[in-house]
Design a protein around this motif. Structure first.
Motif, mmCIF file in Angstrom:
data_model
loop_
_atom_site.group_PDB
_atom_site.id
_atom_site.type_symbol
_atom_site.label_atom_id
_atom_site.label_comp_id
_atom_site.label_asym_id
_atom_site.label_seq_id
_atom_site.Cartn_x
_atom_site.Cartn_y
_atom_site.Cartn_z
ATOM 1 N N MET B 27 35.684 27.598 25.951
ATOM 2 C CA MET B 27 35.876 28.974 25.492
ATOM 3 C C MET B 27 34.626 29.505 24.795
ATOM 4 N N ALA B 28 34.033 28.667 23.971
ATOM 5 C CA ALA B 28 32.824 29.099 23.253
ATOM 6 C C ALA B 28 31.702 29.391 24.241
ATOM 7 N N ALA B 29 31.575 28.533 25.253
ATOM 8 C CA ALA B 29 30.529 28.730 26.252
ATOM 9 C C ALA B 29 30.783 30.004 27.060
ATOM 10 N N LEU B 34 29.744 35.666 28.577
ATOM 11 C CA LEU B 34 30.238 37.027 28.810
ATOM 12 C C LEU B 34 29.673 38.029 27.814
ATOM 13 N N ALA B 35 29.040 37.527 26.763
ATOM 14 C CA ALA B 35 28.470 38.429 25.758
ATOM 15 C C ALA B 35 27.392 39.309 26.388
ATOM 16 N N ASP B 36 26.729 38.783 27.419
ATOM 17 C CA ASP B 36 25.721 39.581 28.135
ATOM 18 C C ASP B 36 26.338 40.836 28.735
ATOM 19 N N LEU B 37 27.616 40.749 29.079
ATOM 20 C CA LEU B 37 28.309 41.897 29.670
ATOM 21 C C LEU B 37 29.090 42.664 28.603
ATOM 22 N N ALA B 38 28.937 42.258 27.360
ATOM 23 C CA ALA B 38 29.690 42.874 26.256
ATOM 24 C C ALA B 38 31.191 42.770 26.493
ATOM 25 N N LEU B 39 31.590 41.624 27.047
ATOM 26 C CA LEU B 39 33.016 41.377 27.284
ATOM 27 C C LEU B 39 33.440 40.115 26.564
ATOM 28 N N LYS B 40 34.609 40.152 25.980
ATOM 29 C CA LYS B 40 35.224 38.935 25.479
ATOM 30 C C LYS B 40 36.042 38.325 26.613
ATOM 31 N N LYS B 109 30.836 41.362 38.056
ATOM 32 C CA LYS B 109 29.862 40.570 37.293
ATOM 33 C C LYS B 109 30.564 39.514 36.448
ATOM 34 N N ALA B 110 31.686 39.896 35.881
ATOM 35 C CA ALA B 110 32.438 38.942 35.056
ATOM 36 C C ALA B 110 32.934 37.774 35.897
#
Lengths: 149, 149
Positions: B27-29, B34-40, B109-110
């Motif tokens: 989950m942390a990875a 996904l932070a690059d896509l500004a998504l949780k 992308k996600a």
DNA sequence: TATTGTTATACTCTATAACTATA
DNA sequence: TATAGTTATAGAGTATAACAATA
């Protein structure tokens, strides 16, 4: 005989997703199971770790279980207050933890509960499947996961 | 070549423990990825679920992903505000959700990111091992875990 | 200078209760 | 009466910063 819906869930094919769902489910079940002993999973883990490592310190426990030093404080304090563990000065700043007799008794019960809990979920699995699953999960932790340093 | 300590961790033999540690690590990875896509992760999951189920409602998403109705509200609102999803009245009280063009692009992308992420952790696993692991994890969810009703 | 234990604090995630408007 | 969406709120769990005492 279901009729619940016709929704598709592509995430069910994702290992990370299934891993998390299974983990959350098992954690909830273990929480219920240990509630009889008035222990949370993390508390049971701490007791087991102290039992296996006499004179371990709370910071060391935190390192093993990935719990911040700061968050260990109320956990250890709670177990101390219930007289399940005791501490002795190791050097001037750290304390060696040990189980009290009551702590040993409760730890034994917690271990039994955890084994029952595990059998509830993996009872249908062959010994070989359990071993393989355990090895695979361990591989996830020790394999590619070390690139966050 | 380690020298980190001589601590024993009996929990490493416990499937539930390894399951949770592996899950938290993945989950942390994924969160980082996904932070690059500004998504949780939960937002990516919602997008993927909407893509797979046009006109799904937010309560239905919550049922699939085990998220409370109340907690779906800010999640959907956030995706709406970013114009990744849209809603149309289905009946007077529920809304059919859909992806906007921008949402479709980001969802693609996600999905790519999630596949990369999965390969990072399971790249060394054979296709058979992956399938077996997926099936075993699914068994945990659909097997003994249904006794909490 | 680094480490242990500690306090305080903040942030996220999750859970519950209650309300409204619709069915 | 039940359901969808919503608001408000409370409780975990987890994270960081700072401090005193000690190594």
């Amino acid at each position: 005989m279901d009729g619940k819906s016709d929704l598709k869930n592509p995430l069910e094919k994702r290992l990370g997703y299934q891993l998390r769902r299974a983990s959350v489910l098992m954690m909830a079940a273990l929480t219920d199971r240990l509630a009889d002993l008035a222990l949370k999973p993390v508390e049971a883990s701490i007791l087991i770790l102290i039992q296996a490592n006499p004179a371990i310190t709370q910071t060391e426990i935190g390192r093993v279980l990935a719990i911040q030093r700061a968050n260990m404080v109320p956990l250890v304090a709670g177990l101390m207050e219930r007289k399940l563990i005791g501490r002795q000065a190791a050097d001037g700043r750290s304390h060696a933890l040990h189980l009290t007799p009551a702590g040993r008794l409760l730890t034994a019960k917690a271990e039994t509960a955890m084994l029952d809990h595990e059998n509830r979920f993996f009872g249908e699995f062959s010994a070989g499947d359990r071993e393989r699953l355990l090895a695979q999960l361990n591989e996830i932790r020790t394999g590619k996961g070390d690139s966050d340093a």
